[in-house]
Design a protein around this motif. Structure first.
Motif, PDB file in Angstrom:
ATOM      1  N   LYS A 195      -8.833  -3.575  35.732  1.00 29.76           N
ATOM      2  CA  LYS A 195      -7.504  -3.220  36.237  1.00 29.76           C
ATOM      3  C   LYS A 195      -6.748  -4.527  36.450  1.00 29.76           C
ATOM      4  O   LYS A 195      -7.295  -5.487  36.984  1.00 29.76           O
ATOM      5  CB  LYS A 195      -7.622  -2.439  37.540  1.00 29.76           C
ATOM      6  CG  LYS A 195      -8.464  -1.171  37.439  1.00 29.76           C
ATOM      7  CD  LYS A 195      -8.614  -0.510  38.794  1.00 29.76           C
ATOM      8  CE  LYS A 195      -9.492   0.720  38.707  1.00 29.76           C
ATOM      9  NZ  LYS A 195     -10.911   0.392  38.466  1.00 29.76           N
ATOM     10  N   THR A 196      -5.464  -4.562  36.040  1.00 38.51           N
ATOM     11  CA  THR A 196      -4.742  -5.839  36.018  1.00 38.51           C
ATOM     12  C   THR A 196      -3.302  -5.673  36.466  1.00 38.51           C
ATOM     13  O   THR A 196      -2.623  -4.723  36.071  1.00 38.51           O
ATOM     14  CB  THR A 196      -4.743  -6.439  34.590  1.00 38.51           C
ATOM     15  OG1 THR A 196      -6.086  -6.564  34.130  1.00 38.51           O
ATOM     16  CG2 THR A 196      -4.080  -7.809  34.578  1.00 38.51           C
ATOM     17  N   ILE A 197      -2.862  -6.615  37.283  1.00 35.96           N
ATOM     18  CA  ILE A 197      -1.438  -6.806  37.564  1.00 35.96           C
ATOM     19  C   ILE A 197      -1.084  -8.199  37.076  1.00 35.96           C
ATOM     20  O   ILE A 197      -1.717  -9.180  37.468  1.00 35.96           O
ATOM     21  CB  ILE A 197      -1.123  -6.660  39.063  1.00 35.96           C
ATOM     22  CG1 ILE A 197      -1.356  -5.220  39.528  1.00 35.96           C
ATOM     23  CG2 ILE A 197       0.324  -7.077  39.351  1.00 35.96           C
ATOM     24  CD1 ILE A 197      -1.166  -5.023  41.019  1.00 35.96           C
ATOM     25  N   GLU A 198      -0.083  -8.276  36.214  1.00 31.59           N
ATOM     26  CA  GLU A 198       0.330  -9.568  35.639  1.00 31.59           C
ATOM     27  C   GLU A 198       1.778  -9.852  36.006  1.00 31.59           C
ATOM     28  O   GLU A 198       2.642  -8.989  35.883  1.00 31.59           O
ATOM     29  CB  GLU A 198       0.175  -9.546  34.123  1.00 31.59           C
ATOM     30  CG  GLU A 198       0.638 -10.829  33.442  1.00 31.59           C
ATOM     31  CD  GLU A 198       0.454 -10.795  31.935  1.00 31.59           C
ATOM     32  OE1 GLU A 198       1.301 -11.390  31.224  1.00 31.59           O
ATOM     33  OE2 GLU A 198      -0.513 -10.164  31.463  1.00 31.59           O
ATOM     34  N   LEU A 199       2.034 -11.064  36.442  1.00 32.51           N
ATOM     35  CA  LEU A 199       3.391 -11.519  36.735  1.00 32.51           C
ATOM     36  C   LEU A 199       3.633 -12.774  35.915  1.00 32.51           C
ATOM     37  O   LEU A 199       2.816 -13.705  35.950  1.00 32.51           O
ATOM     38  CB  LEU A 199       3.541 -11.811  38.232  1.00 32.51           C
ATOM     39  CG  LEU A 199       4.967 -12.016  38.755  1.00 32.51           C
ATOM     40  CD1 LEU A 199       5.781 -10.740  38.598  1.00 32.51           C
ATOM     41  CD2 LEU A 199       4.929 -12.445  40.219  1.00 32.51           C
ATOM     42  N   SER A 200       4.753 -12.804  35.185  1.00 30.92           N
ATOM     43  CA  SER A 200       4.983 -13.940  34.287  1.00 30.92           C
ATOM     44  C   SER A 200       6.420 -14.420  34.357  1.00 30.92           C
ATOM     45  O   SER A 200       7.345 -13.655  34.661  1.00 30.92           O
ATOM     46  CB  SER A 200       4.639 -13.565  32.839  1.00 30.92           C
ATOM     47  OG  SER A 200       5.539 -12.599  32.343  1.00 30.92           O
ATOM     48  N   SER A 201       6.590 -15.697  34.059  1.00 31.71           N
ATOM     49  CA  SER A 201       7.903 -16.299  33.872  1.00 31.71           C
ATOM     50  C   SER A 201       8.036 -16.666  32.399  1.00 31.71           C
ATOM     51  O   SER A 201       7.149 -17.301  31.828  1.00 31.71           O
ATOM     52  CB  SER A 201       8.059 -17.567  34.724  1.00 31.71           C
ATOM     53  OG  SER A 201       8.063 -17.245  36.096  1.00 31.71           O
ATOM     54  N   ASP A 202       9.158 -16.255  31.792  1.00 30.05           N
ATOM     55  CA  ASP A 202       9.373 -16.477  30.372  1.00 30.05           C
ATOM     56  C   ASP A 202      10.618 -17.338  30.173  1.00 30.05           C
ATOM     57  O   ASP A 202      11.646 -17.089  30.813  1.00 30.05           O
ATOM     58  CB  ASP A 202       9.556 -15.149  29.637  1.00 30.05           C
ATOM     59  CG  ASP A 202       8.375 -14.213  29.807  1.00 30.05           C
ATOM     60  OD1 ASP A 202       8.123 -13.796  30.942  1.00 30.05           O
ATOM     61  OD2 ASP A 202       7.721 -13.889  28.808  1.00 30.05           O
ATOM     62  N   PHE A 203      10.516 -18.301  29.267  1.00 25.12           N
ATOM     63  CA  PHE A 203      11.630 -19.193  28.960  1.00 25.12           C
ATOM     64  C   PHE A 203      11.915 -19.085  27.467  1.00 25.12           C
ATOM     65  O   PHE A 203      11.115 -19.528  26.643  1.00 25.12           O
ATOM     66  CB  PHE A 203      11.282 -20.631  29.348  1.00 25.12           C
ATOM     67  CG  PHE A 203      10.886 -20.781  30.791  1.00 25.12           C
ATOM     68  CD1 PHE A 203      11.832 -21.066  31.764  1.00 25.12           C
ATOM     69  CD2 PHE A 203       9.559 -20.618  31.190  1.00 25.12           C
ATOM     70  CE1 PHE A 203      11.476 -21.196  33.100  1.00 25.12           C
ATOM     71  CE2 PHE A 203       9.191 -20.747  32.523  1.00 25.12           C
ATOM     72  CZ  PHE A 203      10.155 -21.033  33.478  1.00 25.12           C
ATOM     73  N   HIS A 204      13.045 -18.471  27.115  1.00 20.62           N
ATOM     74  CA  HIS A 204      13.433 -18.265  25.722  1.00 20.62           C
ATOM     75  C   HIS A 204      14.461 -19.329  25.336  1.00 20.62           C
ATOM     76  O   HIS A 204      15.532 -19.415  25.941  1.00 20.62           O
ATOM     77  CB  HIS A 204      14.026 -16.871  25.538  1.00 20.62           C
ATOM     78  CG  HIS A 204      13.154 -15.772  26.057  1.00 20.62           C
ATOM     79  ND1 HIS A 204      12.106 -15.236  25.341  1.00 20.62           N
ATOM     80  CD2 HIS A 204      13.178 -15.108  27.250  1.00 20.62           C
ATOM     81  CE1 HIS A 204      11.528 -14.283  26.054  1.00 20.62           C
ATOM     82  NE2 HIS A 204      12.162 -14.192  27.208  1.00 20.62           N
TER      83      HIS A 204
END
Length: 295
Positions: free
Chosen positions: A69-78
């Motif tokens: 079971k997973t909770i993922e939080l990410s920051s993305d730079f395009h």
């Protein structure tokens, strides 16, 4: 939490200012006159004419229903000349057994800054080309069809896209539903290079989304991926090519290369990804993520 509340307050103020804006500049620029179709018809609902999070190439599937079971939080730079975009994304993954799992994911909030040329090419009605937007919510089901046999691991994925994304007027999101499904395959190689395990994977499927073209209200695409993952108990490294191919030939055939590196830290993990657009996706993306996992 305070920063998130601040972002939504800014988003609300942008909406108010948008409602009071004089659209003469846009009408003159695109030759719009009374009696012509609504401004929405000027925006092309296609990955090459929208923001990087509007109709992205789905994350590659690798033929196996993961058991954590997973909770993922990410920051993305395009990164793209004329369109600099940053966003915060979230993902929740829940396996009910070794055969089936569900997933919810999407962009929580996005900040963008477009040049006048990009704004005008997309027929966006955001005069200063800068603002905040909330992203679409996706939901998916994973079903394990084959695992641990002579035949490659095989998994079915079915996903839907809501129309919850904002700022269609700024050509950031499509303001339309969509869906995709695919079959993914993989074959484990226990001793691929030294003590590294190998996992070649590939997939094919179907991607469809609603457009604003009254003659063709739906764009249908063949979806595909191909790659290999190397791993040991602490690290995972994968390289892949993936994309989908729409039929309208309106920058609707995005293809990307993805390099992903994951470091396991006890039960949790951190992940770095580099995504390079090859066709109809003119961005380079850097993703930094933290994963909370439990059995």
């Amino acid at each position: 939490m305070k920063r998130l509340i601040f972002c939504f307050i800014l988003l609300f103020s942008y909406s108010l200012s948008h409602a009071q804006e004089d659209w003469g500049w846009w009408n003159d620029l695109h030759g719009w006159e009374a009696g012509m179709p609504n401004w929405r018809s000027f925006i092309t609902v296609s990955p090459g004419f929208l923001g990087p999070n509007a109709l992205p190439v789905p994350e590659v599937a690798k033929g196996i229903v993961e058991q954590n079971k997973t909770i993922e939080l990410s920051s993305d730079f395009h990164i793209r000349t004329g369109d600099q975009t940053q966003n915060l994304s979230g993902q929740f993954y829940f396996p009910f057994s070794d055969k089936i799992a569900i997933e919810l994911y999407g962009v929580i909030v996005e900040h963008y800054s477009m040049s006048d040329s990009i704004r005008d090419e997309r027929a966006a009605r955001d005069r200063d080309g800068e603002g905040l937007a909330v992203g679409d919510l996706y939901f998916a089901t994973y079903v394990q069809l084959v695992k641990g046999r002579k035949f490659p691991n095989t998994m079915l994925r079915m996903a839907g896209k809501t129309a919850s994304g904002g700022r269609f007027d700024a050509a950031r999101y499509s303001d339309s539903p969509g869906y995709y499904f695919d079959l993914s395959f993989s074959k484990e190689i226990p001793e691929f290079i030294g003590n590294l395990r190998g996992l070649p994977f590939w997939s094919f499927g179907f991607y469809s989304w609603q457009t604003n073209d009254l003659d063709n209200l739906q764009n249908d695409a063949f979806m595909y991926s191909l790659g290999i993952q190397l791993e040991n108990d602490n690290w995972e490294l994968s390289n892949s090519l993936s994309g989908y191919s729409g039929y309208k030939n309106e920058r609707d055939q995005p293809m990307i290369y993805t390099l992903s590196l994951k470091r396991n830290i006890k039960k949790n993990a951190i992940k770095f990804e580099y995504i390079k657009g090859i066709q109809d996706y003119e961005y380079q993306t850097i993703k930094l993520a933290y994963l909370w996992r439990w059995k």
